[in-house]
Write an enzyme that holds these catalytic residues in place. Structure first.
Site, mmCIF file in Angstrom:
data_model
loop_
_atom_site.group_PDB
_atom_site.id
_atom_site.type_symbol
_atom_site.label_atom_id
_atom_site.label_comp_id
_atom_site.label_asym_id
_atom_site.label_seq_id
_atom_site.Cartn_x
_atom_site.Cartn_y
_atom_site.Cartn_z
ATOM 1 N N CYS A 99 0.766 -1.254 0.000
ATOM 2 C CA CYS A 99 0.000 0.000 0.000
ATOM 3 C C CYS A 99 0.794 1.300 0.000
ATOM 4 O O CYS A 99 0.854 2.003 -1.007
ATOM 5 C CB CYS A 99 -0.952 -0.004 1.192
ATOM 6 S SG CYS A 99 -2.017 -1.434 1.273
ATOM 7 N N HIS A 156 -3.735 6.075 3.137
ATOM 8 C CA HIS A 156 -2.652 5.197 3.605
ATOM 9 C C HIS A 156 -1.253 5.792 3.466
ATOM 10 O O HIS A 156 -0.284 5.097 3.179
ATOM 11 C CB HIS A 156 -2.715 3.839 2.915
ATOM 12 C CG HIS A 156 -2.294 2.722 3.832
ATOM 13 N ND1 HIS A 156 -2.479 1.395 3.538
ATOM 14 C CD2 HIS A 156 -1.680 2.760 5.051
ATOM 15 C CE1 HIS A 156 -2.015 0.652 4.528
ATOM 16 N NE2 HIS A 156 -1.527 1.466 5.452
#
Length: 224
Positions: A76, A137
């Site tokens: 991510c 994120h």
């Protein structure tokens, strides 16, 4: 946490219906769709024999396709940092020292370094309205959120949907509080109702485009 990440970047370039020669008409709008865990062959436009993705196919046929683009990392945070800044994760300090890279957890104290420049910050200097919808994120503290990285507004999750409890995955863990849904920097729902989240993402994105249709804009939409 994502074990494998493929990213698809669909770039819509459309000129506004303004007078020819005007400054507005010279600036294209940008819609960036970033998807978790999507393989290159998962789209019918790329030849999948059973999956049908007519809306994405339509975007591909009406826009520009980049068929040799690869994610800079397989998880991510580093891959998102690279896509937003155009720099390798090791240069932005998000590469980490293991296979998981520098993934920022739900209690992370850090985030995308302040000296990095995102495409939202670059476009904002050119008069663009900037919006983000979806999974960020790159740091959950306010100083690292999208609104402090060039985006005028934000609606989404600050990290992965498996990093906090929800109706889908309920548990008690002090290191992973209930999954928050943010509007800009304010928590508007906790835990997040994941069953309705995708439609709410689409509704917010549609509203943003309608509100900004008379000015140049960039919308970054990152699906969880």
């Amino acid at each position: 946490m994502d074990s494998v990440k493929w990213a698809i970047l669909l770039l819509l370039v459309s000129l506004s219906c303004a007078m020819a020669g005007s400054e507005l008409a010279s600036k294209p709008n940008f819609l960036v769709l970033f998807a978790d865990d999507m393989g290159y062959g998962d789209l019918s436009v790329n030849g999948h024999p059973t999956i049908r993705t007519p809306n994405i196919d339509s975007l591909a046929h009406g826009g520009m396709r980049f068929t040799q683009w690869y994610s800079a990392f397989h998880v991510c945070s580093p891959s998102r940092a690279a896509m937003l800044t155009g720099r390798l994760p090791i240069r932005s300090g998000t590469a980490g020292d293991g296979w998981t890279g520098g993934v920022f957890g739900s209690c992370a104290t850090g985030g995308l370094p302040h000296n990095e420049t995102t495409f939202a910050e670059a476009l904002k200097t050119g008069g663009y309205a900037t919006g983000m919808v979806g999974k960020w994120h790159l740091g959950q503290r306010e100083e690292f959120l999208p609104t402090n990285n060039g985006f005028d507004e934000y609606f989404g999750l600050p990290y992965s949907d498996d990093m906090g409890s929800s109706a889908w995955d309920h548990y008690n863990n002090t290191l992973r509080p209930p999954l928050p849904l943010l509007h800009n920097t304010t928590v508007i729902e906790q835990p997040t109702d994941l069953g309705t989240l995708t439609q709410r993402y689409a509704d917010y994105a549609t509203d943003f485009i309608n509100r900004k249709k008379d000015e140049p804009f960039v919308l970054y939409m990152a699906f969880s």
